[in-house]
Design an enzyme around this catalytic site. Structure first.
Site, short mmCIF file in Angstrom:
data_model
loop_
_atom_site.label_atom_id
_atom_site.label_comp_id
_atom_site.label_asym_id
_atom_site.label_seq_id
_atom_site.Cartn_x
_atom_site.Cartn_y
_atom_site.Cartn_z
N HIS A 1 -0.19 -11.45 2.64
CA HIS A 1 -1.02 -10.86 1.84
C HIS A 1 -1.98 -11.87 0.81
CE1 HIS A 1 -1.68 -6.41 0.41
NE2 HIS A 1 -3.01 -7.21 0.31
N TYR B 1 0.89 -1.17 -0.01
CA TYR B 1 -0.02 -0.03 0.07
C TYR B 1 0.79 1.24 -0.05
CZ TYR B 1 -3.95 -3.05 1.74
OH TYR B 1 -4.74 -4.12 1.95
#
Length: 280
Positions: free
Chosen positions: A109, A51
């Protein structure tokens, strides 16, 4: 924070029942947006190396004046670092970017099963916890077969599994699997990310009945399914509203009505964890 607003993980640690997502929240503007959320009462801050918001999260924590011990900070392992030594180094790098001594929760993730290195990645997270870098470890976007494999090989069950869950994609089977394992389910994009879910008649009607907005109805639907929604919003008003969901209760039938909005093509970006290649 009140204990009734916390989930207890299978390792004994706690997490707030609503978290702040920081996808596409970065830079100095991102710091201000996260600070606003902290001032509104958020303590679970969810970021990821991918991110590019770890720096903003860490800076917001430092500027907030709130003790580090009151925060629950989550970040995630990118696919390119699934090998054991790489994973440990990138965990350390995340701590450096955040400016923290430890992480409250660290997740793989994506499983990336075509590469089939997620067991090695999980072994690295187990080691990171032993070293005190991380308090709780978990996964994201893992399906039942991925959970079965890492638990069978390592004997260690994730504390959390973060999955795409919203009314068009309620994931009843996977949520049940997580619960059978004693894994807390987190929901990313819990409101559907720009979809029409917020304007579905059943949800609009419930919002009118309870004097809430449609986002609050969906978030309450998550909580009553024992799911922890991680909500991304930069609006101070929405940030406050998303935490104001503990003063009403949906009926079982109303929860079912929302779950029945499921769509066969309900995924937001058609990201099937069995096929998705994070760095394809």
């Amino acid at each position: 924070m009140n204990l009734d607003r916390l989930y207890e993980l299978n390792d004994g640690h706690l997490l707030p029942k609503v978290g702040l997502g920081t996808y596409q929240i970065r830079g100095y503007q991102g710091v201000d947006q996260i600070l606003s959320a902290i001032q509104s009462g958020y303590r679970l801050l969810d970021t990821s190396t991918n991110y590019d918001s770890e720096g903003a999260v860490g800076e917001a924590i430092r500027r907030s004046g709130v003790p580090r011990s009151e925060f629950y900070v989550t970040t995630k392992l990118p696919g390119q670092y699934h090998h054991f030594d790489d994973a440990l180094q990138i965990i350390e790098e995340s701590l450096l970017r955040l400016g923290l001594d430890y992480l409250d929760l660290y997740l793989i993730h994506w499983p990336l099963p075509k590469r089939d290195t997620y067991v090695e990645a999980w072994q690295a997270l187990i080691e990171a916890k032993k070293r005190g870098l991380v308090r709780s470890i978990g996964v994201s976007n893992f399906e039942k077969e991925h959970l079965d494999k890492i638990i069978a090989i390592t004997g260690v069950t994730p504390a959390v599994n973060q999955n795409e869950i919203h009314p068009y994609w309620p994931q009843e089977s996977l949520v049940a699997t997580n619960q059978e394992y004693g894994i807390v389910t987190e929901a990313w994009s819990p409101l559907g990310r720009g979809s029409s879910e917020l304007s579905e008649p059943v949800i609009v009607n419930l919002a009118e009945k309870y004097g809430k907005d449609t986002g609050q109805i969906i978030l309450k639907w998550h909580l009553q399914r024992h799911i922890l929604p991680v909500v991304r919003t930069i609006s101070p008003q929405h940030q406050r509203n998303n935490l104001d969901i503990f003063d009403f209760t949906l009926t079982e039938d109303e929860v079912s009505q929302i779950t029945n909005l499921e769509s066969v093509d309900g995924r937001i970006d058609d990201q099937d964890p069995k096929e998705y290649e994070e760095f394809g």
